[in-house]
Design an enzyme around this catalytic site. Structure first.
Site, short mmCIF file in Angstrom:
data_model
loop_
_atom_site.label_atom_id
_atom_site.label_comp_id
_atom_site.label_asym_id
_atom_site.label_seq_id
_atom_site.Cartn_x
_atom_site.Cartn_y
_atom_site.Cartn_z
N ASP A 34 19.14 54.19 2.66
CA ASP A 34 18.91 52.84 3.16
C ASP A 34 17.52 52.81 3.79
OD1 ASP A 34 21.06 50.36 3.85
OD2 ASP A 34 19.20 50.32 5.00
N GLY A 74 22.03 48.43 -2.69
CA GLY A 74 20.81 48.08 -1.99
C GLY A 74 20.20 46.78 -2.47
N SER A 77 21.08 40.62 0.34
CA SER A 77 22.45 40.19 0.04
C SER A 77 22.64 38.69 0.16
CB SER A 77 23.44 40.90 0.98
OG SER A 77 23.15 40.59 2.34
N TYR A 142 18.90 34.38 -5.61
CA TYR A 142 19.78 35.53 -5.42
C TYR A 142 20.69 35.70 -6.62
CZ TYR A 142 23.75 38.19 -3.54
OH TYR A 142 24.75 39.09 -3.35
N LYS A 146 21.08 38.80 -9.48
CA LYS A 146 22.30 39.50 -9.86
C LYS A 146 22.52 39.45 -11.37
CE LYS A 146 23.42 41.00 -5.84
NZ LYS A 146 23.38 42.46 -5.56
N SER A 171 33.62 38.35 -2.10
CA SER A 171 33.14 38.51 -0.72
C SER A 171 33.89 39.66 -0.10
CB SER A 171 33.34 37.22 0.09
OG SER A 171 34.69 36.79 0.05
N ARG A 182 37.50 29.09 1.94
CA ARG A 182 37.02 29.60 0.64
C ARG A 182 37.31 31.09 0.51
NH1 ARG A 182 31.93 31.59 -1.25
NH2 ARG A 182 31.74 31.30 -3.50
#
Length: 274
Positions: A34, A74, A77, A142, A146, A171, A182
């Site tokens: 990290d 990594g 997010s 974002y 992905k 999530s 949600r």
């Protein structure tokens, strides 16, 4: 007894922090990477720590030496500027996969997201749920990153024969309460998350796979068939938290209609807390 060494990038992030104690087991060394310095090994924990960025080719080359599998968590997010998203999420993933391929790492597990298909409707999968291999319909920069991560995984499998599993995570938090109502459909419990990663690590010769990362929630709209084909079995259900969310307003409008929830109307390129 042979020792399995698993590299986890983004080990200090939300998912990495939740997975670290759950993926530790005898005969396995977790190599934790990290940009923040990972916590040192606890009693009885077999870990190696590396402070580096996934965008650093030399650091990633060293991190991949002697590794049996990479779990790539990594990156940013949440939504961020295009430049940051491109640099860290997309370029960083290419750096990770290239280092893994050159080091002969046979398997990579990539953290994708529901936001790679955020503009798909919740109901388009029918009774079985939205298929895990639905083509991308990203909702943000974002989400674009992905979708690109998934494409990079496909490329490195097809070109080099690496086993690559991209997990479209709903999530993953300690509980679904963080996301309100949600979360009752999107939640991947930490324990189920570990079960899913273990299935991805153990599945024989999976090739390239796209799967959903979600618990078997009463209200889920995602298909579990693809993950279950790899050996995943969910034991948790977000519905156990439903009473604690009673009275909270449910999403309305586009946030209720699409897989991306509030991301589908969030400003592009602006960091957000969603």
């Amino acid at each position: 007894m042979s020792v399995q060494r698993v590299l986890i990038t983004g080990a200090c992030g939300v998912v990495g922090t939740l997975m670290r104690p759950r993926l530790a087991k005898p005969g396995r060394v977790l190599r934790l990477l990290d940009v923040r310095e990972p916590e040192p090994a606890a009693d009885g924990e077999a870990v190696e720590t590396i402070t580096a960025s996934v965008t650093d080719p030399d650091a990633m080359a060293a991190a991949c030496e002697g590794v049996d599998a990479v779990i790539h968590l990594g990156g940013h997010s949440r939504e961020n500027t295009w430049d940051e998203t491109l640099r860290v999420n997309i370029h960083g993933t290419q750096v990770v996969l290239n280092a893994a391929q050159e080091a002969g790492v046979p398997r990579a597990i990539l953290a994708s997201s529901n936001h790679s298909v955020g503009f798909r409707r919740n109901d388009e999968g029918g009774e079985g749920g939205v298929p895990a291999d639905s083509s991308p319909r990203p909702d943000t920069y974002y989400g674009v990153s992905k979708a690109a991560i998934e494409a990079l995984g496909s490329l490195y499998h097809s070109r080099f024969g690496m086993d690559v599993i991209a997990i479209r995570i709903g999530s993953c938090f300690e509980s679904p309460l963080k996301l309100g109502p949600r979360g009752l459909s999107t939640w991947l419990s930490p324990d189920d998350g570990a079960r899913l990663f273990e299935a991805c690590l153990a599945a024989p010769s999976p090739g390239y796979r796209l799967i959903w990362g979600v618990s078997d929630n009463t209200r889920r709209v995602y298909s579990l068939a693809e993950a279950e084909a790899l050996g995943y079995k969910s034991l948790d259900n977000a519905e156990t938290y439903a009473d604690q969310l009673a009275g909270q307003p449910a999403p309305t409008g586009p946030a209720a209609e699409y897989l991306g929830g509030p991301f589908v109307t969030a400003p592009l390129g602006e960091p957000n807390p969603l």
